[in-house]
Design a protein around this motif. Structure first.
Motif, mmCIF file in Angstrom:
data_model
loop_
_atom_site.group_PDB
_atom_site.id
_atom_site.type_symbol
_atom_site.label_atom_id
_atom_site.label_comp_id
_atom_site.label_asym_id
_atom_site.label_seq_id
_atom_site.Cartn_x
_atom_site.Cartn_y
_atom_site.Cartn_z
ATOM 1 N N GLY A 19 0.839 -1.200 0.000
ATOM 2 C CA GLY A 19 0.000 0.000 0.000
ATOM 3 C C GLY A 19 0.873 1.250 0.000
ATOM 4 N N PRO A 20 0.262 2.406 0.280
ATOM 5 C CA PRO A 20 1.032 3.665 0.265
ATOM 6 C C PRO A 20 2.264 3.625 1.178
ATOM 7 N N ALA A 21 2.139 3.100 2.388
ATOM 8 C CA ALA A 21 3.302 3.087 3.294
ATOM 9 C C ALA A 21 4.420 2.236 2.704
ATOM 10 N N GLN A 27 10.261 4.244 -2.105
ATOM 11 C CA GLN A 27 10.707 5.504 -2.718
ATOM 12 C C GLN A 27 11.843 6.128 -1.908
ATOM 13 N N ARG A 28 11.659 6.192 -0.601
ATOM 14 C CA ARG A 28 12.677 6.817 0.251
ATOM 15 C C ARG A 28 13.972 6.009 0.223
ATOM 16 N N LEU A 29 13.865 4.681 0.233
ATOM 17 C CA LEU A 29 15.079 3.844 0.186
ATOM 18 C C LEU A 29 15.858 4.129 -1.098
ATOM 19 N N ALA A 68 0.176 5.908 -10.143
ATOM 20 C CA ALA A 68 1.214 6.111 -11.182
ATOM 21 C C ALA A 68 2.603 6.198 -10.540
ATOM 22 N N VAL A 69 2.679 6.813 -9.361
ATOM 23 C CA VAL A 69 3.962 6.932 -8.654
ATOM 24 C C VAL A 69 4.438 5.553 -8.207
#
Ligand code: NAP
Length: 469
Positions: A19-21, A27-29, A68-69
């Motif tokens: 999910g988003p988390a 993304q952050r990694l 999309a992200v």
């Protein structure tokens, strides 16, 4: 063991939950430019995106654009998706420790909070979260049935989930037919006889958890008259004091909107949505066959509590709303994960800035949390970005300090061999892209964004009928 995070020995991270988390963690990694990664995103469901696919309301299509992200991240060669792999069933903590340097749990909050009042389990009384999962085509809820043959429904709670449920009940079949709502739910809602919905908050309009755009949207429903009761949306003394000299503009705007709905009459519309305040449910009343027949509520007044918050105090005066359906929408709750500590009171995994610790506050090396299972079920999709950032910062600190798991089989092929040993047939991201294309194609002729596959066998059949190109 040599340094991890190099191109010879990439840092192997398991992200449990897509999910988003989960995706903001990925993304952050990937923003840590000095480290080479192999990130495996593992989800128990065949389809990715968690609450965006199974929680965001079907008539809120734009919110789903965030996919999309996540899609770009999932297509990154350093990232792999393993759908249909359940932590606690297919794999356990020992498997993650054998194959990964770090594991992040992003499993959300999969169940509901209860009210603790008589009648909660009567036929026709449902957790709003179950209804949401059902109309969004969550495979676990495919066989749920909601009897919509009654005239009135009560939704308890005034958060955004309660608003979603009330709005879906107040939309006409034609409005829903152009969304990605699950086919079974669309058919059931076509036959719905519900014409009157009461959305009930225990405190006042200033304390309502729903957000401004959501409450504004309720006033624009094409076939539902949305109203409030003037006395219930007037600013009371306790709230006035709590808001202080410089009240939050957003809150004032919400109150304004709700006051604007007071006494609204639109008789030409076919449905009625009443937003009520200062009422707490005390009993869900049974009819002759053990079904919901009404909700008994007590009227509250507001007062400032010791912490400076505004709390509801029952006055003793009661009101009964006749209804055949009740949706309890008082928040989600996290579910304990196998082999991991759990805070029963909060419904979350105990942690310090994302590092999981046990009841004695000893950190469990290499294990982290992000999202609702970390902070509880609050905030919007974007709230998961700073949340994931905090966790990933701690993960990177631990990489630099070599505080990691010590996997004996740290490769994808060895992980996939473990899945093979367990008889797991996992869904890859390429598989998902085929399923996604099939769903979109199936929706096209009906003017819908997609027609969702729901049951596990539908996913399996679709994959075997459409071999990879
Ligand atoms: P929520 O925002 O925490 O709202 C829970 C509601 O239940 C509050 O009104 C709360 O009132 C009430 N409540 C709690 N216990 C109660 C009780 N015993 N009796 C009566 N009322 C009670 O939870 P949610 O609606 O499940 O939403 C979860 C999160 O997802 C939220 O952050 C929400 O914004 C987000 N979400 C966002 C969207 C969107 O952006 N469109 C859509 C859906 C969900 P009190 O305030 O008095 O405790």
């Amino acid at each position: 063991m040599g340094r991890r995070g190099t191109s010879e020995r990439p840092l192997r991270v398991a992200v449990i939950g897509s999910g988003p988390a989960g995706f903001y963690t990925v993304q952050r990694l990937l923003q840590s430019k000095d480290l080479a990664f192999e990130i495996d995103v593992i989800d128990r469901l065949p389809a990715p995106f968690g609450l965006v696919r199974y929680g965001v309301a079907p008539d809120h299509e734009k919110i789903k654009n965030v996919i999309a992200v996540y899609d770009r991240l999932a297509r990154d060669p350093r990232v792999r998706f393993y759908g249909g792999v359940e932590f606690g069933a297919t794999i356990r903590l020992g498997d993650l420790a054998r194959h990964y340097d770090q594991a992040v749990f992003c499993t959300g909050a999969q169940t509901d909070r209860r009210l603790g009042i008589p009648g909660e389990d009567l036929a026709g009384s449902h957790a709003a979260t179950d209804f949401v999962a059902w109309y969004n085509g969550h495979p676990d809820y495919a066989d749920r049935r909601f009897d919509l043959a009654c005239d009135a429904a009560v939704v308890i709670g005034v958060g955004n989930v309660a608003v979603d449920v009330a709005r879906i009940l107040c939309r006409t079949p034609d409005e829903l037919a152009t969304t990605d709502i699950a086919d079974d739910a669309l058919a059931a809602l076509r036959g719905s006889r519900v014409r009157s919905v009461h959305l009930v908050g225990r405190r006042g309009p200033a304390q309502a958890a729903f957000t401004r755009p959501e409450v504004e949207e309720l006033g624009e429903l094409p076939d539902a008259e949305t109203s409030t009761v003037a006395a219930e949306v007037a600013l009371d003394e306790a709230t006035h004091r709590a808001l202080g000299a410089t009240p939050d503009k957003g809150t004032l705007r919400k109150i304004d909107i709700l006051q604007g709905y007071a006494g609204r009459r639109e008789p030409e519309k076919g449905r009625r949505l009443a937003i009520r305040f200062l009422l707490s449910p005390v009993e869900i009343v049974s009819g002759p066959r053990g079904e919901v027949s009404a909700v008994r509520l007590v009227r509250n007044r507001l007062e400032i509590d010791a912490a400076g918050g505004v709390r509801a105090v029952p006055t003793g005066e009661t009101e009964t709303l006749a209804a055949g359906l009740v949706f309890r929408s008082v928040g989600y709750r996290g579910v304990a994960l196998c082999d991991l500590p759990f805070d029963e009171r909060r419904g979350t995994i105990p942690h310090e800035q994302g590092r999981i610790h046990d009841a004695e506050r000893r950190v469990l090396t290499g294990l982290y949390v992000a999202g609702w299972i970390k902070r509880g079920p609050n905030g919007v999709i974007g709230t998961n970005k700073p949340d994931a950032t905090e966790t990933v910062e701690r993960m990177i600190e631990d990489v630099l300090a070599d505080r990691l798991l010590q996997p004996s089989a740290p490769t994808r092929s060895e992980f996939e061999a473990t899945l093979g040993d367990r008889g797991a047939r996992f869904v890859t991201y390429a598989d998902w892209q085929r399923l996604d294309a099939l769903e979109i194609e199936a929706g096209r002729s009906e003017g819908r964004p997609r027609r969702k596959l729901v049951r596990h066998e539908e996913f399996r059949r679709a994959l075997s009928d459409s071999p990879p190109r």
